[in-house]
Each structure stands twice: as C-alpha cells, then as structure tokens.
Design an enzyme around this catalytic site. Structure first.
Site, mmCIF file in Angstrom:
data_model
loop_
_atom_site.group_PDB
_atom_site.id
_atom_site.type_symbol
_atom_site.label_atom_id
_atom_site.label_comp_id
_atom_site.label_asym_id
_atom_site.label_seq_id
_atom_site.Cartn_x
_atom_site.Cartn_y
_atom_site.Cartn_z
ATOM 1 N N GLU A 7 56.479 54.065 -35.963
ATOM 2 C CA GLU A 7 56.073 53.085 -36.988
ATOM 3 C C GLU A 7 56.042 51.676 -36.391
ATOM 4 O O GLU A 7 55.143 50.884 -36.689
ATOM 5 C CB GLU A 7 57.023 53.149 -38.182
ATOM 6 C CG GLU A 7 57.046 54.550 -38.812
ATOM 7 C CD GLU A 7 57.675 54.582 -40.184
ATOM 8 O OE1 GLU A 7 56.935 54.620 -41.172
ATOM 9 O OE2 GLU A 7 58.931 54.585 -40.260
ATOM 10 N N GLU A 22 58.891 62.122 -40.608
ATOM 11 C CA GLU A 22 59.569 61.967 -41.885
ATOM 12 C C GLU A 22 59.240 63.048 -42.908
ATOM 13 O O GLU A 22 60.132 63.523 -43.618
ATOM 14 C CB GLU A 22 59.275 60.571 -42.453
ATOM 15 C CG GLU A 22 59.926 59.432 -41.663
ATOM 16 C CD GLU A 22 59.166 59.025 -40.392
ATOM 17 O OE1 GLU A 22 58.159 59.684 -40.053
ATOM 18 O OE2 GLU A 22 59.570 58.055 -39.752
#
Lengths: 282, 282, 282
Positions: free
Chosen positions: A122, A143
């Site tokens: 990210e 995730e």
C-alpha cells in the site's frame, strides 16, 4: 549534504534537492512503530522548506523485501492466541502520511526490489511513481485473504493505476503479481532489469530535482487537481472498515486459523518469503 | 451441490460458494429470449442468500463463440425485408441485469474463448473480470458498423477498462481485436494460453470463494464506491439512443444493406464466424 | 474531392467524408502563426456541414518531425537576450482549438512519425486516437524542463490516457518516450511497423467514414459525456499558469540558460533532433 537517521530509516541528499530514503528493519522489513516513526520523520524533514527537499526516492536495504506488512498485535502477547489487531498508532497516523505521499509538492518515487506484502504494498502504490526489478519484485495485498480489506490506500490506488477489473483481481485474489504483470497492469511505471534499476531511477530523480521547483510542484498539483487522490478522510474510513472486519468473529477466525497454519507469530522467514501461499485453498 | 438448469444455461457449484455457468445455444450462441431467461434465472439464484453464491464463472460450451449478438427481429418475419429491431424483452431487462453484474456482492468472472460479437461482448465487458484464450478470442462491438451504437454497456465499459482513445478505436471501428491486443488495451485482465485458461480461472475463483465473504463483498463495494459503474438509468438511456438510431431511415438502410450482403437472416455460420467483415468498406 | 491548402497545411479528401491533413513547415515543423492559421482553417472547414467531414487524419510531410514546439519569441528580437515568451495568438486560440479536437463530431486521428516536442506533442495527445511508427516516434513534453508546465492539454491528456503515475513520469521528466513505451503507457493506441502505419490508419479512417455518421457522432458524444474532456476554460487556466511560470525570474533564468546552452535561437537542426537532451543535468 542533509541527512537524517534513526535506526531503521535513513535519509541522504544525493544531489541538490534529491534525497534517498533507505528502510532497513531486519529480518524482513516489517512496518513496526520504529519504521513508521522514521517515515514520519522523513515527512517532517521534507515539509521544512529549509531542507530544500524536491524529490524523495524510497528503497530497501534488504533485497528480499522492499517493505512488509504491519506486525500483528496479540491481545495476550504470547503470540499464539487471543484477539489480534494492528498497532493503533500506525493505523491512526497512516491516512495523513499516505495522503502526503501523493499531495506533497515533493515528488515521491519508489524503487521496488523484493517483496512488498500488505501495508508495504500500500505504501508503494501511494507514491507518485514506482519502478520494479524485473527479476525480483512481488507485490501482494493480503488483506482480503486475511478476512479484511486493504485499508491503507491499496484498494484505491490499485484501481487508479490499473483500472477496475485488474484492481478487482489484485485485491480479491490476495495473490502476488511479479514485475512484468505489474507493468502490464500499470501498477508500476516500468519493470527494469535489476542491474539497471537503481541507476535509472537515480537519473530520473536527479533530473526532476534539477528543474525549476515551482514548475515541478505546479505540474504535480494540476495532475492532482484534474484527478483527485484519496483524501485522509477516505483513507480513515476504509481503514476503520478494515479494522471492523478484522474484529468480527469471522475475521478473527480467519486470522487465528492462518496463524496456526503459519506456525504462530511472528512468522518465520520461510513463511514470510511466500506469504501469499498462506491464503491458498487448503 | 446446488445446480440450476434450463435448456441453454446451466449452473453448477464446483466448490463451496463457487459456481460455473455454462451457456450453450447452438449453433452460434446467439442471445435470444431463452438465453436471457437463463441468465435472469442465474441472477435470481445468486440473489437468494440461501444458495450461498460468492463467485460466478461464465463460460461457453461452444469453443467458436463465447456469446453472440442478439438475434434481430424482422417485422414481417420472413427474414428478408421489413423493419428490423431487437427483441424488446431483452432490451428492457438488460440495464438491470448488466448493472447487477458489476454491483452485486457476488464476484463475476468471464472465461473468453471464441468470438463475442455485439451484445455478447457487452456482457463480457460488464463482468468484474475477464480472462481470454490467447489463441482463440475475438471481441467486436458491431453496433456502429450497423448504424447504431453499443447500447448495452459496451461503450461505457470499454472506456472504463481501456481509456478513451482505445475505446474510441474499438467502438468506432466495429472491428475485432484478438487476445493480445485486448490484454494490451486492458479490455481483458489477461490473455492466457488456451490450455491453461480454465484451470487458471478456476483456481482464482475457488480462492476468492474461500475467503471471508464479508471482506470480499466490502472490497468490491469500495471499488464501486470509489469509481462508480454505469447505473441502470445510464444504460437505459444509451439503449434507447441506440434503438432510436436503428429505427431511423438511415439506420434501417444500413441494416437492410448488410442483411442483403450477408445473404439474409438468420446469418449463416460462415457469416457469423467473420461478422466484422460484413462492415468492411465495399 | 474537397481540398484546402495554405503554404504549410493542406487538406485532401481521400474517400467520402475521410480527409487527410498534411503539415509541412520546414525545416522542423515548428508550430508558428502560419501553421496555427492552417489548423484553424481545417477546423472551420470541418465545421461547415456542406463539406461533409467525418474523419480527419493528421500527418506530417517531414519524417523527422511530426509536429514541433511553438517557436519562442524574444522581446528584443535578436535571438540572444531579453524576455522570452510564446506567441500570443497561438496561446489565446489554442484552448478552443484543442477542445474541438476531442469534442467535435468529426473523428480526429494522428499518424505519429518522427518527433513531437512540446506543443506538437500536446496536439497529438488531444486528438481522439494516435498510431505511432514503431521505429521512428519520440514524444516529449519539454515544458517542465524549461521551467514551466505543459499548458496546452498535454498534462491532462497524459493523465487521461496513461494514468497518474505514468503521466507524472512523462510530464515531470521532460524526457522523451519511444513508440513501444508510448504503447505500453497508453499514450498511443498502438505502435505499428513504419511500413504498415499509413495503410493501417488509412483503412481505419475509411472504415469509420463509411458508417452511419449519426451513429459515429453519437458514440463519440457518449464517450465524452461519460468521461468529460478538458474544457476550454480548464485549458485557458493551465495555459495562463504556464505563462506565469515562464515570466517569473526563475522561469526566464532557465530559458535563458538553455538558449545559451543550445547556441541561441532559433535552435539548429541538430539541437532540435535531440531537444530533450538540452534538459539533461549538466
């Protein structure tokens, strides 16, 4: 030359206005409180006009890992049971830090070599540009495979860079992509031979740093004005949603099962090297 | 395992939550009332929480055609003259069905093998992801060549996936693109060797279906929130505009000329196999 | 067949509704007042329904340069000193012209062969589609390297076509990209072998020109409605910002230094052939 150093994040000016940031948190470059404090210090340094920062190039000291996920925190601290969460200070500070990467007049570039799992991925996607080692890059947003969703900008930036269909694949699969596919998908600017990667990015960074800073800053600002980037409030919202999923019974069950499958936390180096495999169908 | 079957569309659960939908409407997989009824039944089935549908993989039983255009309806029913239109029940039902493909919490994936002309192409582009047979995929939006415009979402999805310039080329040319160009343009996620295509998509679909459904659904929902998909009202508007063009004298003249050029309707298998050629400059 | 000709821009109808525009302004296809007057005449011609223009293909008579930057104007006219600016009539007329390229019902296509520096590059990016010579295409937005920013739509179109990260690289680097990278980045539709380029674009242009004009125009109009293009006011704003940067002391210092480095204005053919090199770090 200006420098800044904590134990895991160091900054060095390589040419006027052009700075390199090296992240070095053995054994596998987890994002922990110290790394995040180092990144925040880089931000503060870059925001001080006296330091004259125009371009920041982020790289890793570890060829196996560019930057890794956030270490999970166990409520009972013994690493084998209890409620699992992510460190609060990182989760709370991230939206403003991530937004700064894309909204600052400073140009942010990432040299991708090795793995970038979860939060490290990210981070990489939130910078202005990314160049990847053709032989040695693997990105994965883990995730969803861990029962939650990418709450640190990875979902938004995947879609901004790769479009909806490929972002859907990347986010929902929780599987890794290598350099040439990342290039095809637009998730990195380019995949370059490893031997040329650093010199190529260094040349680009010095070139931009040599230009009229007002022109560079205004060009970046117009790009952002014409296509807005995720705002801190957007990032805080999705981070809260991700945390909410992780704290449900279903979310805790997934993480608990994966921790057992991995042999407990912290994960071994072998598990970390192939972390997306942990989410394979049994 | 759950199943659903009409004569041309069958659904089978291949793993918990992971379903395959096979379309089989000989000789060349036209979208007719029966196919559309089958697709609507799949939607109803997937919307019933009792069936636990998380991932839907659409494929064709016919290696020559993934899914074809809507059969044209002749006002005088003899296939050679009179006013030409598209079946009303499909045109009216499509906006809601198409929107469901991209807005449902169920993840929709298409295995592209063979041709997808017109509506079949619009269907493929409206799903969440598409993987194409490298040796055997041809997509074409024929509508502009037939005097109208793609009114089933093909125009919007081409632009969302490939950007304005390539969507302009794809839509205005009414010519077909093969797998590697579709991959370059982002119109498919990836072009894969035909021998690996089904196994690769199957693995991806089972993987996603194995994850926490709340995380998968919320990730898809956030992707849609950050970049809205075409709404039913948008699709109904462009569908009406396309129908309006088709019903003008100029539109009817084009279709009439092409039907004569093709040797009457329904088109022969030979004409269908190379349908974009029908729009070549004489 | 309809034709239009001034000394540097000529227009010819090659098939019904399909027109070729050839730009020929030796020695290196600068955009000067005469070229811009020629382009404006093409716009006026195409806007007159009596001329039946459906498709416009822009190409260069000079294989070394598709279209070049705007010639800088020196306040003292001796080419070596004084305040430097860009010709006012081009700057003021460009926003409306550029917007017309993307908003007109006429389809605009560019054949890219040779260099397109600065304004010439912005022109190419503003058209509906671009096809590049694989062996012989170099695009560069030089403006940031000259202390300003691309004020003629190049910034917006780079981002619309290539996404934020690659637009950031292209705009901020002020360095050139060749055909295969332009294709990877989406800045051109496709990179084609030089020997096939003209015939391939000619076939596409004639095909589109042969279709029902109402369908073509409505398809282009819907693409623009679903994803708006830069408006004249947007382009005038960024053009003013670019001009403002160029007129600052810092901006004038950069241009002055580069003019000296180049050996004065007008630049020699050798300097023009490798113009991005002028912005290399010394």
């Amino acid at each position: 030359m200006n420098t800044l150093q904590n134990e895991v994040v160091s900054l060095q000016e390589v040419a006027a206005g052009c700075f390199t940031v090296v992240i070095d948190n053995p054994p596998y470059n987890l994002v922990d409180a110290q790394v995040f404090a180092g990144l925040q210090a880089v931000k503060s340094f870059a925001e001080d006009p006296a330091n004259g920062v125009r371009v920041l190039v982020f790289k890793s000291a570890n060829p196996e890992f560019f930057l890794n996920h956030v270490g999970l925190v166990m409520a009972d601290q013994d690493g084998s049971a209890g409620e699992v969460s992510e460190p609060l200070e990182i989760m709370q500070g991230w939206p403003a830090f991530s937004h700064w990467l894309s909204s600052s007049p400073v140009v942010t570039i990432v040299i991708l070599r090795g793995r970038a799992w979860g939060f490290g991925c990210e981070f990489a996607l939130s910078a202005d540009m990314r160049f990847a080692s053709k032989e040695n890059t693997r990105l994965c947003l883990l995730e969803v495979g861990f029962g939650a969703l990418p709450g640190g900008g990875g979902l938004e930036w995947s879609q901004l860079l790769a479009g909806r269909a490929r972002a859907m694949e990347f986010v929902l699969s929780s599987d890794d992509l290598e350099a040439d596919t990342l290039e095809l998908y637009g998730l990195v600017n380019r995949s370059l031979p490893d031997a040329e990667l650093d010199a190529s990015v260094d040349k680009l960074a010095r070139r931009i740093a040599s230009f009229n800073p007002a022109g560079v800053a205004m060009a970046k600002s117009y790009l952002t004005k014409r296509q807005p980037v995720p705002l801190p409030a957007d990032l805080a919202e999705i981070s809260a949603a991700a945390g909410g999923l992780l704290s449900t019974d279903a979310g805790q069950a997934v993480v608990g099962r994966l921790i057992v499958k991995a042999g407990g936390v912290p994960f071994s180096n072998e598990v970390e090297l192939d972390l997306p495999k942990l989410c394979d169908v049994d």
